[in-house]
Design a protein around this motif. Structure first.
Motif, PDB file in Angstrom:
ATOM      1  N   GLN A 139       0.832  -1.201   0.000  1.00  0.00           N
ATOM      2  CA  GLN A 139       0.000   0.000   0.000  1.00  0.00           C
ATOM      3  C   GLN A 139       0.869   1.254   0.000  1.00  0.00           C
ATOM      4  OE1 GLN A 139      -3.162   0.346  -0.532  1.00  0.00           O
ATOM      5  NE2 GLN A 139      -3.216   2.566  -0.218  1.00  0.00           N
ATOM      6  N   GLN A 140       1.931   1.243   0.773  1.00  0.00           N
ATOM      7  CA  GLN A 140       2.842   2.386   0.771  1.00  0.00           C
ATOM      8  C   GLN A 140       3.410   2.622  -0.635  1.00  0.00           C
ATOM      9  OE1 GLN A 140       5.860   2.649   3.869  1.00  0.00           O
ATOM     10  NE2 GLN A 140       4.637   1.317   5.202  1.00  0.00           N
ATOM     11  N   ALA A 141       3.833   1.545  -1.295  1.00  0.00           N
ATOM     12  CA  ALA A 141       4.400   1.675  -2.646  1.00  0.00           C
ATOM     13  C   ALA A 141       3.353   2.174  -3.631  1.00  0.00           C
ATOM     14  CB  ALA A 141       4.979   0.339  -3.100  1.00  0.00           C
ATOM     15  N   ARG A 142       2.105   1.663  -3.508  1.00  0.00           N
ATOM     16  CA  ARG A 142       1.032   2.123  -4.409  1.00  0.00           C
ATOM     17  C   ARG A 142       0.773   3.616  -4.216  1.00  0.00           C
ATOM     18  NH1 ARG A 142      -1.397  -3.039  -3.479  1.00  0.00           N
ATOM     19  NH2 ARG A 142      -2.508  -2.231  -1.677  1.00  0.00           N
ATOM     20  N   GLU A 143       0.703   4.051  -2.965  1.00  0.00           N
ATOM     21  CA  GLU A 143       0.444   5.465  -2.697  1.00  0.00           C
ATOM     22  C   GLU A 143       1.603   6.330  -3.187  1.00  0.00           C
ATOM     23  OE1 GLU A 143      -0.764   6.326   1.325  1.00  0.00           O
ATOM     24  OE2 GLU A 143      -2.464   4.929   1.222  1.00  0.00           O
TER      25      GLU A 143
ATOM     26  N   ALA B 100      -0.459   9.764   7.015  1.00  0.00           N
ATOM     27  CA  ALA B 100      -0.490   9.496   8.463  1.00  0.00           C
ATOM     28  C   ALA B 100       0.915   9.210   8.984  1.00  0.00           C
ATOM     29  CB  ALA B 100      -1.422   8.324   8.748  1.00  0.00           C
ATOM     30  N   ILE B 101       1.692   8.402   8.253  1.00  0.00           N
ATOM     31  CA  ILE B 101       3.056   8.084   8.690  1.00  0.00           C
ATOM     32  C   ILE B 101       3.908   9.346   8.694  1.00  0.00           C
ATOM     33  CG2 ILE B 101       5.160   6.807   8.103  1.00  0.00           C
ATOM     34  CD1 ILE B 101       3.332   4.618   6.892  1.00  0.00           C
ATOM     35  N   ALA B 102       3.818  10.140   7.614  1.00  0.00           N
ATOM     36  CA  ALA B 102       4.622  11.360   7.511  1.00  0.00           C
ATOM     37  C   ALA B 102       4.277  12.338   8.640  1.00  0.00           C
ATOM     38  CB  ALA B 102       4.402  12.014   6.143  1.00  0.00           C
ATOM     39  N   ALA B 103       2.989  12.477   8.931  1.00  0.00           N
ATOM     40  CA  ALA B 103       2.582  13.403   9.989  1.00  0.00           C
ATOM     41  C   ALA B 103       3.169  12.985  11.332  1.00  0.00           C
ATOM     42  CB  ALA B 103       1.061  13.473  10.068  1.00  0.00           C
TER      43      ALA B 103
ATOM     44  N   GLY C 149       6.817  13.649  11.465  1.00  0.00           N
ATOM     45  CA  GLY C 149       7.187  15.061  11.396  1.00  0.00           C
ATOM     46  C   GLY C 149       7.913  15.413  10.110  1.00  0.00           C
ATOM     47  N   ILE C 150       7.575  14.716   9.012  1.00  0.00           N
ATOM     48  CA  ILE C 150       8.181  15.028   7.723  1.00  0.00           C
ATOM     49  C   ILE C 150       7.065  15.306   6.716  1.00  0.00           C
ATOM     50  CG2 ILE C 150      10.253  13.656   8.172  1.00  0.00           C
ATOM     51  CD1 ILE C 150       9.134  11.468   6.365  1.00  0.00           C
ATOM     52  N   THR C 151       7.436  15.869   5.585  1.00  0.00           N
ATOM     53  CA  THR C 151       6.431  16.175   4.563  1.00  0.00           C
ATOM     54  C   THR C 151       6.019  14.895   3.834  1.00  0.00           C
ATOM     55  OG1 THR C 151       8.029  16.537   2.795  1.00  0.00           O
ATOM     56  CG2 THR C 151       7.484  18.447   4.196  1.00  0.00           C
ATOM     57  N   LEU C 152       4.868  14.968   3.204  1.00  0.00           N
ATOM     58  CA  LEU C 152       4.412  13.841   2.398  1.00  0.00           C
ATOM     59  C   LEU C 152       5.391  13.594   1.254  1.00  0.00           C
ATOM     60  CD1 LEU C 152       2.386  11.676   1.624  1.00  0.00           C
ATOM     61  CD2 LEU C 152       1.047  13.443   0.436  1.00  0.00           C
ATOM     62  N   VAL C 153       5.911  14.655   0.654  1.00  0.00           N
ATOM     63  CA  VAL C 153       6.872  14.491  -0.448  1.00  0.00           C
ATOM     64  C   VAL C 153       8.110  13.744   0.035  1.00  0.00           C
ATOM     65  CG1 VAL C 153       8.401  15.733  -2.034  1.00  0.00           C
ATOM     66  CG2 VAL C 153       6.041  16.493  -1.732  1.00  0.00           C
ATOM     67  N   ALA C 154       8.627  14.096   1.217  1.00  0.00           N
ATOM     68  CA  ALA C 154       9.796  13.409   1.768  1.00  0.00           C
ATOM     69  C   ALA C 154       9.470  11.940   2.042  1.00  0.00           C
ATOM     70  CB  ALA C 154      10.273  14.102   3.040  1.00  0.00           C
ATOM     71  N   MET C 155       8.252  11.681   2.528  1.00  0.00           N
ATOM     72  CA  MET C 155       7.837  10.301   2.801  1.00  0.00           C
ATOM     73  C   MET C 155       7.743   9.504   1.513  1.00  0.00           C
ATOM     74  SD  MET C 155       7.156   8.456   5.421  1.00  0.00           S
ATOM     75  CE  MET C 155       7.154   6.696   5.169  1.00  0.00           C
ATOM     76  N   VAL C 156       7.172  10.098   0.481  1.00  0.00           N
ATOM     77  CA  VAL C 156       7.055   9.432  -0.829  1.00  0.00           C
ATOM     78  C   VAL C 156       8.449   9.088  -1.357  1.00  0.00           C
ATOM     79  CG1 VAL C 156       6.468   9.841  -3.253  1.00  0.00           C
ATOM     80  CG2 VAL C 156       4.800  10.335  -1.451  1.00  0.00           C
ATOM     81  N   GLN C 157       9.369  10.026  -1.270  1.00  0.00           N
ATOM     82  CA  GLN C 157      10.730   9.774  -1.747  1.00  0.00           C
ATOM     83  C   GLN C 157      11.399   8.647  -0.955  1.00  0.00           C
ATOM     84  OE1 GLN C 157      12.326  13.731  -1.353  1.00  0.00           O
ATOM     85  NE2 GLN C 157      11.741  14.305  -3.441  1.00  0.00           N
TER      86      GLN C 157
END
Length: 164
Positions: free
Chosen positions: A80-84, A101-104, A107-115
């Motif tokens: 699911q993480q990879a799909r998102e 939810a994980i990024a929040a 304490g990191i941005t969604l973009v940083a989490m995606v990367q």
């Protein structure tokens, strides 16, 4: 009648066809008084099915070794993480419930989490692909083996075959 006695793999214990076993240094003579006939231990020849099972078990062990710091429950979210992450990379407006939810919480941005997810997924996929490729090569060799000697020559844990 000669009862053959067989040394174990360590050459320390002996067993015979009649169920007797003991230390190799104390092998009794045959019932007629003649010396015992001792044959070296020879493990049974592997069957193709047993070899394939051993190869698959080694592959599974190596795949699990790629993720020693992650519990099963977390690994079950990876797809699911990879799909998102993939969806967000294609369209930043796509909702990413799990990654947001994980990024929040981190304490990191969604973009940083995606990367981060994309990088870790690429690393894992490359390592898993190398393990699966080695496993498949060994399975093909086992399936192509025509004789017990050819099967016995295949080592399911051969470090030369598996990635380091």
């Amino acid at each position: 009648m000669t009862a053959y006695r067989y040394l174990d793999a360590d050459n320390t214990r002996v067993a015979d066809d009649n169920g007797w076993s003991g230390l190799a240094s104390a092998v009794p003579p045959q019932p007629d008084g003649s010396p015992s006939v001792i044959a070296p231990f020879a493990p049974p020849a592997p069957t193709q099915q047993a070899l394939l099972e051993a190869i698959r078990a080694e592959g599974s062990r190596r795949l699990l070794a790629l993720t020693p710091d992650y519990e099963l429950a977390e690994r079950e979210t990876w797809h699911q993480q990879a799909r998102e992450a993939l969806a967000h990379a294609a369209d930043p407006a796509t909702p990413c419930i799990l990654l947001s939810a994980i990024a929040a919480r981190r304490g990191i941005t969604l973009v940083a989490m995606v990367q981060r997810v994309q990088m870790k997924a690429a690393d894992f996929n490359a390592a898993a692909g190398a393990v699966l490729g080695a496993q498949h090569a060994l399975e093909l060799a086992a399936q192509a083996a025509q004789t017990p000697a050819e099967l016995a020559a295949i080592d399911p844990a051969d470090p030369a075959v598996w990635p380091a």
